[in-house]
Motif scaffolding. Structure first.
Motif, PDB file in Angstrom:
ATOM      1  N   ARG A   1       0.738  -1.252  -0.095  1.00 34.62           N
ATOM      2  CA  ARG A   1       0.057   0.065  -0.145  1.00 34.62           C
ATOM      3  C   ARG A   1       0.882   1.298   0.053  1.00 34.62           C
ATOM      4  N   GLN A   2       0.433   2.344  -0.494  1.00 32.89           N
ATOM      5  CA  GLN A   2       0.967   3.427  -0.738  1.00 32.89           C
ATOM      6  C   GLN A   2       0.638   4.532   0.684  1.00 32.89           C
ATOM      7  N   TRP A   3       1.233   4.030   1.734  1.00 32.20           N
ATOM      8  CA  TRP A   3       1.197   4.563   2.754  1.00 32.20           C
ATOM      9  C   TRP A   3       1.490   6.240   3.213  1.00 32.20           C
ATOM     10  N   GLY A   4       0.708   6.795   3.549  1.00 32.58           N
ATOM     11  CA  GLY A   4       0.941   8.308   3.652  1.00 32.58           C
ATOM     12  C   GLY A   4       0.800   8.845   5.213  1.00 32.58           C
ATOM     13  N   LEU A   5       1.491   9.865   5.386  1.00 30.38           N
ATOM     14  CA  LEU A   5       1.584  10.003   6.807  1.00 30.38           C
ATOM     15  C   LEU A   5       0.362  10.348   7.602  1.00 30.38           C
ATOM     16  N   ALA A   6      -0.845  11.045   6.860  1.00 30.67           N
ATOM     17  CA  ALA A   6      -1.704  11.381   7.307  1.00 30.67           C
ATOM     18  C   ALA A   6      -2.603  10.012   7.725  1.00 30.67           C
TER      19      ALA A   6
ATOM     20  N   SER B   1       1.864  15.403  13.296  1.00 32.56           N
ATOM     21  CA  SER B   1       3.142  15.834  14.087  1.00 32.56           C
ATOM     22  C   SER B   1       3.482  15.060  14.989  1.00 32.56           C
ATOM     23  N   LYS B   2       2.373  15.025  15.869  1.00 32.50           N
ATOM     24  CA  LYS B   2       2.690  14.060  17.080  1.00 32.50           C
ATOM     25  C   LYS B   2       3.070  12.504  16.762  1.00 32.50           C
ATOM     26  N   PHE B   3       2.309  12.133  15.804  1.00 33.27           N
ATOM     27  CA  PHE B   3       2.551  10.619  15.441  1.00 33.27           C
ATOM     28  C   PHE B   3       4.039  10.443  14.848  1.00 33.27           C
ATOM     29  N   ALA B   4       4.434  11.429  14.027  1.00 36.38           N
ATOM     30  CA  ALA B   4       5.720  11.407  13.417  1.00 36.38           C
ATOM     31  C   ALA B   4       6.756  11.523  14.619  1.00 36.38           C
ATOM     32  N   ASP B   5       6.354  12.198  15.534  1.00 35.55           N
ATOM     33  CA  ASP B   5       7.503  12.309  16.647  1.00 35.55           C
ATOM     34  C   ASP B   5       7.457  11.220  17.478  1.00 35.55           C
TER      35      ASP B   5
ATOM     36  N   LYS C   1       9.175   8.208  15.949  1.00 36.41           N
ATOM     37  CA  LYS C   1      10.505   8.144  15.750  1.00 36.41           C
ATOM     38  C   LYS C   1      11.036   8.064  17.193  1.00 36.41           C
ATOM     39  N   ARG C   2      10.712   8.576  18.145  1.00 40.39           N
ATOM     40  CA  ARG C   2      11.180   8.511  19.423  1.00 40.39           C
ATOM     41  C   ARG C   2      11.060   6.900  19.957  1.00 40.39           C
ATOM     42  N   THR C   3      10.121   6.393  19.528  1.00 37.85           N
ATOM     43  CA  THR C   3       9.686   5.054  20.080  1.00 37.85           C
ATOM     44  C   THR C   3      10.708   3.728  19.327  1.00 37.85           C
ATOM     45  N   VAL C   4      10.368   3.910  17.910  1.00 36.15           N
ATOM     46  CA  VAL C   4      10.888   3.070  16.831  1.00 36.15           C
ATOM     47  C   VAL C   4      12.519   3.442  16.527  1.00 36.15           C
ATOM     48  N   GLY C   5      12.738   4.585  16.677  1.00 31.60           N
ATOM     49  CA  GLY C   5      14.179   5.055  16.367  1.00 31.60           C
ATOM     50  C   GLY C   5      14.470   5.457  14.859  1.00 31.60           C
ATOM     51  N   GLN C   6      13.478   5.731  13.884  1.00 31.71           N
ATOM     52  CA  GLN C   6      13.534   6.165  12.806  1.00 31.71           C
ATOM     53  C   GLN C   6      11.966   6.870  12.408  1.00 31.71           C
ATOM     54  N   SER C   7      11.941   7.307  11.201  1.00 28.13           N
ATOM     55  CA  SER C   7      10.850   7.998  10.762  1.00 28.13           C
ATOM     56  C   SER C   7       9.776   6.846  10.260  1.00 28.13           C
ATOM     57  N   PRO C   8       8.376   6.972  10.256  1.00 24.76           N
ATOM     58  CA  PRO C   8       7.689   5.866   9.697  1.00 24.76           C
ATOM     59  C   PRO C   8       7.965   5.779   8.081  1.00 24.76           C
TER      60      PRO C   8
END
Length: 272
Positions: free
Chosen positions: A186-191, A202-206, A209-216
């Motif tokens: 699937r073409q996953w988008g941030l939204a 913005s909260k999800f991205a933060d 990254k803090r939990t997994v260690g890299q951006s989605p």
């Protein structure tokens, strides 16, 4: 499907018991490609020496889980010889395993600290140290079950605070990871991912990254590459693999491989 099952279906982790009984002297365990180790101490005393030469004395029922290839030694106590079940953990795809790679080089749990671990270990010990019909397939099956209980224990108790397993233990991030793992095409988008996590973008991205260690986005690319490696090892055509993991064609997949690994899918396959 749950978050652990999805990964285990794509990236198998199987055990092969190679020792049951009282250990004497010093046993060396060398690095073997795509292989870890599981040591279950029923009773007795042993000292574990890791790759850095650090020693750890263990004198009560415990599991020593070495998820990835790491050299280590076990020294048996002469006065109180350890009774053990030892197994190799084999990653059949001949590629890196996301769960194993997300774990530290050694996990040590006392069996009495977890009811399920202790219960399964006792069944395993009972089979391993008695000669019964069907003994070998039984201890192989019980060791595989024990390994899953170990991974559940890690997730249920938030033992890993950073990385993939921390994400799988997170009440909201795990929902997004499960969705990506199930459908990498699937073409996953941030939204869309943020909506699944019940957060703003913005909260999800933060938090991700803090939990997994890299951006989605970077995690999704890495997951797609890992899945692609498994499919390539199954001799699937590059174009089919590309479509399966969300890319239009083989050229698009090759660009991602070169960017991340420095080589094309075909070159990677030749080396592996």
């Amino acid at each position: 499907m749950d978050q652990l099952s999805v990964i285990l279906q794509r990236f198998s982790m199987n055990t092969s018991v190679f020792f049951t009984g009282n250990l004497c002297g010093i046993s060396n365990f060398n690095k073997s490609p795509n292989q870890g180790h599981l040591h279950l101490l029923r009773n007795g005393e042993l000292t574990l020496i890791d790759e850095q030469g650090k020693s750890l004395l263990i004198n009560e029922p415990a599991v020593l889980y070495v998820p990835t290839p790491h050299t280590h030694r076990i020294i048996a106590s002469e006065d109180n010889p350890p009774e053990l079940v030892c197994a190799n953990i084999i990653y059949n795809e001949n590629t890196s395993n996301p769960i194993a790679d997300a774990l530290p080089s050694l996990l040590l749990f006392k069996l009495n600290d977890c009811e399920k671990l202790n219960q399964t270990a006792q069944w395993l010990f009972d089979e391993a140290f008695h000669e019964r019909c069907g003994r070998l397939p039984m201890i192989e099956s019980l060791t595989n079950i024990f390994l899953i209980h170990t991974l559940r224990h890690v997730l249920d108790n938030n033992i890993i605070q950073h990385g993939l397993l921390a994400g799988l233990a997170h009440p909201y991030i795990s929902t997004v990871l499960l969705a990506m793992h199930e459908a990498p095409e699937r073409q996953w988008g941030l939204a869309e991912m943020a909506e699944l996590a019940l957060m703003s973008r913005s909260k999800f991205a933060d938090v991700f990254k803090r939990t997994v260690g890299q951006s989605p986005g970077n995690y999704l690319i890495d997951w797609r590459i890992n899945v692609a490696k498994v499919l390539l090892k199954q001799n699937k055509p590059v174009a089919v693999v590309a479509n399966t993991v969300g890319y239009e064609n083989g050229s698009a997949l090759a660009r991602v491989f070169r960017k991340k690994l420095g080589i094309s899918p075909k070159q990677w396959l030749e080396k592996n």
